[in-house]
Structures are given as C-alpha cells and as structure tokens.
Scaffold this motif. Structure first.
Motif, PDB file in Angstrom:
ATOM      1  N   THR A   1       0.823  -1.206   0.000  1.00  0.00           N
ATOM      2  CA  THR A   1       0.000   0.000   0.000  1.00  0.00           C
ATOM      3  C   THR A   1       0.855   1.252   0.000  1.00  0.00           C
ATOM      4  OG1 THR A   1      -1.731  -1.165   1.213  1.00  0.00           O
ATOM      5  CG2 THR A   1      -1.830   1.231   1.232  1.00  0.00           C
ATOM      6  N   THR A   2       0.416   2.255  -0.734  1.00  0.00           N
ATOM      7  CA  THR A   2       0.981   3.596  -0.680  1.00  0.00           C
ATOM      8  C   THR A   2      -0.204   4.565  -0.653  1.00  0.00           C
ATOM      9  OG1 THR A   2       2.482   5.166  -1.767  1.00  0.00           O
ATOM     10  CG2 THR A   2       1.229   3.685  -3.184  1.00  0.00           C
ATOM     11  N   ALA A   3       0.048   5.861  -0.877  1.00  0.00           N
ATOM     12  CA  ALA A   3      -1.062   6.808  -0.747  1.00  0.00           C
ATOM     13  C   ALA A   3      -0.817   8.072  -1.556  1.00  0.00           C
ATOM     14  CB  ALA A   3      -1.267   7.177   0.733  1.00  0.00           C
ATOM     15  N   ASN A   4      -1.904   8.590  -2.134  1.00  0.00           N
ATOM     16  CA  ASN A   4      -1.948   9.950  -2.701  1.00  0.00           C
ATOM     17  C   ASN A   4      -1.004  10.193  -3.870  1.00  0.00           C
ATOM     18  OD1 ASN A   4      -3.867  10.659  -0.733  1.00  0.00           O
ATOM     19  ND2 ASN A   4      -2.229  11.088   0.735  1.00  0.00           N
ATOM     20  N   GLU A   5      -0.410   9.156  -4.397  1.00  0.00           N
ATOM     21  CA  GLU A   5       0.431   9.285  -5.585  1.00  0.00           C
ATOM     22  C   GLU A   5       0.357   7.982  -6.357  1.00  0.00           C
ATOM     23  OE1 GLU A   5       4.423  11.409  -5.665  1.00  0.00           O
ATOM     24  OE2 GLU A   5       5.072   9.330  -6.007  1.00  0.00           O
ATOM     25  N   ILE A   6       0.130   8.093  -7.663  1.00  0.00           N
ATOM     26  CA  ILE A   6       0.028   6.915  -8.519  1.00  0.00           C
ATOM     27  C   ILE A   6       1.076   7.021  -9.613  1.00  0.00           C
ATOM     28  CG2 ILE A   6      -1.453   5.675 -10.151  1.00  0.00           C
ATOM     29  CD1 ILE A   6      -3.850   6.674  -8.521  1.00  0.00           C
TER      30      ILE A   6
ATOM     31  N   ARG B   1       4.224  15.291  -3.137  1.00  0.00           N
ATOM     32  CA  ARG B   1       3.334  16.220  -2.449  1.00  0.00           C
ATOM     33  C   ARG B   1       2.836  15.642  -1.130  1.00  0.00           C
ATOM     34  NH1 ARG B   1       2.058  20.376  -6.078  1.00  0.00           N
ATOM     35  NH2 ARG B   1       2.602  19.811  -8.220  1.00  0.00           N
ATOM     36  N   LEU B   2       2.344  16.547  -0.311  1.00  0.00           N
ATOM     37  CA  LEU B   2       1.882  16.246   1.037  1.00  0.00           C
ATOM     38  C   LEU B   2       0.408  16.623   1.148  1.00  0.00           C
ATOM     39  CD1 LEU B   2       2.615  15.671   4.115  1.00  0.00           C
ATOM     40  CD2 LEU B   2       3.126  18.116   4.265  1.00  0.00           C
ATOM     41  N   GLY B   3      -0.318  15.929   2.035  1.00  0.00           N
ATOM     42  CA  GLY B   3      -1.707  16.304   2.286  1.00  0.00           C
ATOM     43  C   GLY B   3      -2.643  15.963   1.154  1.00  0.00           C
ATOM     44  N   ALA B   4      -2.429  14.848   0.481  1.00  0.00           N
ATOM     45  CA  ALA B   4      -3.233  14.430  -0.681  1.00  0.00           C
ATOM     46  C   ALA B   4      -3.112  15.434  -1.810  1.00  0.00           C
ATOM     47  CB  ALA B   4      -4.690  14.211  -0.301  1.00  0.00           C
ATOM     48  N   GLY B   5      -1.869  15.695  -2.214  1.00  0.00           N
ATOM     49  CA  GLY B   5      -1.605  16.436  -3.436  1.00  0.00           C
ATOM     50  C   GLY B   5      -1.713  17.940  -3.358  1.00  0.00           C
ATOM     51  N   ILE B   6      -1.696  18.544  -2.145  1.00  0.00           N
ATOM     52  CA  ILE B   6      -1.930  19.982  -2.077  1.00  0.00           C
ATOM     53  C   ILE B   6      -0.722  20.804  -1.652  1.00  0.00           C
ATOM     54  CG2 ILE B   6      -4.418  19.776  -1.768  1.00  0.00           C
ATOM     55  CD1 ILE B   6      -4.035  20.128   1.194  1.00  0.00           C
ATOM     56  N   TYR B   7       0.294  20.194  -1.060  1.00  0.00           N
ATOM     57  CA  TYR B   7       1.487  20.921  -0.647  1.00  0.00           C
ATOM     58  C   TYR B   7       2.734  20.186  -1.123  1.00  0.00           C
ATOM     59  CZ  TYR B   7      -1.656  23.358   2.568  1.00  0.00           C
ATOM     60  OH  TYR B   7      -2.693  24.075   3.101  1.00  0.00           O
ATOM     61  N   ALA B   8       3.780  20.946  -1.426  1.00  0.00           N
ATOM     62  CA  ALA B   8       5.060  20.331  -1.781  1.00  0.00           C
ATOM     63  C   ALA B   8       5.613  19.588  -0.569  1.00  0.00           C
ATOM     64  CB  ALA B   8       6.043  21.396  -2.255  1.00  0.00           C
ATOM     65  N   MET B   9       6.281  18.482  -0.822  1.00  0.00           N
ATOM     66  CA  MET B   9       6.856  17.680   0.255  1.00  0.00           C
ATOM     67  C   MET B   9       8.163  18.328   0.715  1.00  0.00           C
ATOM     68  SD  MET B   9       6.437  14.996   2.191  1.00  0.00           S
ATOM     69  CE  MET B   9       5.283  13.886   1.376  1.00  0.00           C
TER      70      MET B   9
ATOM     71  N   SER C   1       6.328  20.170   8.941  1.00  0.00           N
ATOM     72  CA  SER C   1       6.255  20.682  10.313  1.00  0.00           C
ATOM     73  C   SER C   1       4.903  21.327  10.576  1.00  0.00           C
ATOM     74  CB  SER C   1       7.367  21.703  10.561  1.00  0.00           C
ATOM     75  OG  SER C   1       8.642  21.101  10.496  1.00  0.00           O
ATOM     76  N   ARG C   2       4.446  22.142   9.627  1.00  0.00           N
ATOM     77  CA  ARG C   2       3.143  22.789   9.783  1.00  0.00           C
ATOM     78  C   ARG C   2       2.022  21.750   9.766  1.00  0.00           C
ATOM     79  NH1 ARG C   2       1.994  26.361   5.208  1.00  0.00           N
ATOM     80  NH2 ARG C   2       0.080  26.778   6.412  1.00  0.00           N
ATOM     81  N   TRP C   3       2.164  20.733   8.923  1.00  0.00           N
ATOM     82  CA  TRP C   3       1.145  19.697   8.835  1.00  0.00           C
ATOM     83  C   TRP C   3       0.969  18.981  10.170  1.00  0.00           C
ATOM     84  CZ3 TRP C   3      -2.554  18.394   5.457  1.00  0.00           C
ATOM     85  CH2 TRP C   3      -3.152  17.150   5.591  1.00  0.00           C
ATOM     86  N   ILE C   4       2.058  18.736  10.856  1.00  0.00           N
ATOM     87  CA  ILE C   4       2.004  18.019  12.134  1.00  0.00           C
ATOM     88  C   ILE C   4       1.395  18.880  13.230  1.00  0.00           C
ATOM     89  CG2 ILE C   4       3.432  17.004  13.962  1.00  0.00           C
ATOM     90  CD1 ILE C   4       5.375  16.126  11.705  1.00  0.00           C
ATOM     91  N   THR C   5       1.763  20.152  13.279  1.00  0.00           N
ATOM     92  CA  THR C   5       1.352  21.010  14.397  1.00  0.00           C
ATOM     93  C   THR C   5       0.079  21.807  14.128  1.00  0.00           C
ATOM     94  OG1 THR C   5       2.772  22.800  13.589  1.00  0.00           O
ATOM     95  CG2 THR C   5       3.744  21.245  15.152  1.00  0.00           C
ATOM     96  N   ASP C   6      -0.298  21.973  12.865  1.00  0.00           N
ATOM     97  CA  ASP C   6      -1.433  22.834  12.529  1.00  0.00           C
ATOM     98  C   ASP C   6      -2.265  22.197  11.423  1.00  0.00           C
ATOM     99  OD1 ASP C   6      -2.851  25.065  13.091  1.00  0.00           O
ATOM    100  OD2 ASP C   6      -1.617  26.448  11.929  1.00  0.00           O
ATOM    101  N   THR C   7      -2.590  20.940  11.622  1.00  0.00           N
ATOM    102  CA  THR C   7      -3.172  20.133  10.548  1.00  0.00           C
ATOM    103  C   THR C   7      -4.477  20.709  10.011  1.00  0.00           C
ATOM    104  OG1 THR C   7      -2.285  18.249  11.795  1.00  0.00           O
ATOM    105  CG2 THR C   7      -3.675  17.763   9.895  1.00  0.00           C
ATOM    106  N   ASP C   8      -5.408  21.038  10.895  1.00  0.00           N
ATOM    107  CA  ASP C   8      -6.728  21.454  10.444  1.00  0.00           C
ATOM    108  C   ASP C   8      -6.696  22.771   9.680  1.00  0.00           C
ATOM    109  OD1 ASP C   8      -9.646  20.881  10.541  1.00  0.00           O
ATOM    110  OD2 ASP C   8      -9.686  22.839  11.520  1.00  0.00           O
ATOM    111  N   ARG C   9      -5.757  23.636   9.986  1.00  0.00           N
ATOM    112  CA  ARG C   9      -5.642  24.882   9.234  1.00  0.00           C
ATOM    113  C   ARG C   9      -5.118  24.633   7.824  1.00  0.00           C
ATOM    114  NH1 ARG C   9      -5.968  29.818  11.829  1.00  0.00           N
ATOM    115  NH2 ARG C   9      -6.228  29.721  14.092  1.00  0.00           N
TER     116      ARG C   9
END
Length: 311
Positions: free
Chosen positions: A123-128, A260-268, A274-282
């Motif tokens: 299994t992998t995720a968000n990239e094919i 990408r990060l966050g299902a294709g919306i941010y560069a990895m 860091s922001r994804w971990i601490t401020d995910t919902d934003r």
C-alpha cells in the motif's frame, strides 16, 4: 474575454491535453459534438431567418415531410449514432483487463493506493505511478461516501461507491506528472482531495515498484523514530517492516519519495511537514488527523527529519 477563458485549457489538470489513449477518445467525441452542434445551430438559425424573410406560401405536404425527416428522423439517427459511439468509448475505458492492476480506495479526504508488488500487494497513498504505453486497470472502491476518480489528461472519470467496486482503464502515452482529482462532491475538504499521477518509462517504473514494495529502513536509535512511537503515530499509520501497523491513515513507508503532502496539495518539504504536524486542520480543514501543537523544538525537528528520511 477569450484569452482569459483559454487560460483554463492549460496545466496538469487539462482534460484537452490528451496524454492518454482514453482521453484522446473522449476528446474526439467532444469535438464531434461541438462541431455537430455548431452545424445544427447554423442550419436552424439560417432556416429561421429564411422563413422570416420570405412570404411565399408553402404546401402542407412539403412542410409535413420536412417536419418528419428534418425534425424527427434525422435527429433520431444523429443522437442514436452518438449514443452508440459514447457507449463504445465507455465500454473501452471500463474493460476488465490491463497490463497492470491498481486498487484505489477513496477515503476522507485522501487516496489509498494498492499495487501488486514482486512479493505480494503493498500500500501507498496519494500518488500513482504508471508505466508509459501500458494499460492500467483501476479497481475503485470508497470507504465512506461517493468519490470520483479522475485524471483529466489521461481519461474519463469513474465514481467510487461504498460497498461496490467499479473499474477504469488508463493507457498513458506521454511522460509527465498529471494531476488527479475527486470529481464528486464528498464533503468539506473535497476541493483539497487531489493526487499526482506520474507516468514513467516502463523500466523506470519497474525499478520504482521494487523500491516502493521494500520495507522502511529505520535505525532503532533514531530520536525521530522514538518520537513517532511516543506520540502514538503507529496507531494510525503503517511503516512496513516495523511495529507501526496502523490501518487508519496513509501508509508512510516511503512517504518522503512522494512529491506532495496532504493528498496532493502541498510540496513535500520539511517546512510544510512541520506545519502539517502542528497545525493540521488549518492546512486542510476537517481532516481526520489530529494536530500536535505541543510538539516543538528538538522533538518536532527530530520527527520531521525522521519522516523526511523515509524514501
């Protein structure tokens, strides 16, 4: 206004790019419909103008034949022919065989992707990733609500329905990174449910497939690994080859190799992670992953460094 409108016909989500065999078939149908509509519109308007300008009487039998053949028979033949052509295209893009089979499950709001590797499924995720010039059969399911799998540049879209498996075939003809999206409204973060579709030469794809199927390489004394365990990340995420076997969230075994990060919306990048971990919902409203705002300093840096090493 035309130049502004035409700006929508470019980019990685452009369905007129025709970078795949199925997309080319859909585009051919589109242009035939557009040209046919233009011809019919011109004829109707032309006849209306002619009828308005002439006062010569018309015989009822002639008018009746015109209505029967021009208003009933011809439209029936044209629409019937287009329907049959469209059904043939639909049959071709929902075939049951391919050179490669990939299973995709639509989640809230990300994509679980399952390949058949050398030693079994993984299994992998968000990239094919797909091999150029080969037909891939996608078996599509959904975990919660109806989603829709669509790579505009490569082919048509197909709904993903809970409790039911649908299928779609794509035959990419051009290398590149083509954007994929969810084409069915599925909730709050629907517009942020994307994925990358990377088309590679067949030899490069086989190399990637073998590397992606391998377990994670982790040093037991890595401080970031310890933070990962202490924060309970393994309850939701899997790192193949370790005690982290969480089935809820995306598989992180080789997450740093994704573009990408966050299902294709941010560069990895480390900053975005860091922001994804601490401020995910934003970063992605209504996402199921909880934020960890208490992580900072050395702990956060160690965790980010660890995750970015998972290639």
């Amino acid at each position: 206004m035309l130049p502004l409108v035409l700006t929508g016909c470019a980019g990685r989500h452009n369905w007129l790019a025709s970078a795949g065999a199925e997309a080319q078939a859909v585009e051919d149908l589109f242009w035939v419909l557009i040209l046919g509509a233009a011809v019919i519109w011109s004829l109707v308007i032309g006849l209306a103008i002619y009828a308005h300008q002439t006062s010569a009487p018309r015989k009822e039998p002639q008018a009746r034949r015109f209505i029967v053949w021009g208003g009933a028979a011809l439209p029936t033949l044209v629409v019937g022919g287009l329907l049959i052509w469209g059904m043939v295209i639909l049959r071709d893009i929902t075939a049951k065989e391919g050179d490669l089979t990939v299973r995709v499950d639509g989640e809230r709001w990300w994509w679980r992707v399952i390949y058949d590797g050398p030693d079994g499924p993984f299994t992998t995720a968000n990239e094919i990733r797909l091999p150029q010039g080969q037909t891939t059969l996608f078996r599509l399911t959904a975990d919660d609500v109806i989603h829709s799998f669509w790579v505009p540049a490569l082919g048509g879209k197909m709904d993903m329905i809970p409790g039911r498996e649908t299928s779609l075939t794509l035959t990419p003809l051009e290398q590149g990174n083509w954007g994929g999206i969810c084409a069915e409204y599925c909730g709050g973060a629907h517009a942020l449910m994307r994925f990358d579709t990377i088309v590679m030469p067949p030899d490069d794809f086989r190399t990637w497939l073998a590397a992606e199927a391998a377990p994670a390489e982790i040093a037991a004394d890595d401080p970031g690994w310890q933070v990962f365990l202490d924060e309970g990340c393994g309850a939701c995420h899997t790192l193949r080859g370790t005690e982290a076997q969480g089935p809820v969230g995306p598989d992180l075994t080789h997450m740093a190799s994704r573009e990408r990060l966050g299902a294709g919306i941010y560069a990895m990048t480390p900053e975005n992670l860091s922001r994804w971990i601490t401020d995910t919902d934003r970063m992605k409203p209504e996402v199921d992953m909880p934020a960890y705002p208490h992580l900072s300093g050395a702990e956060l840096e160690a965790l980010v460094t660890f995750l970015m090493s998972l290639e």
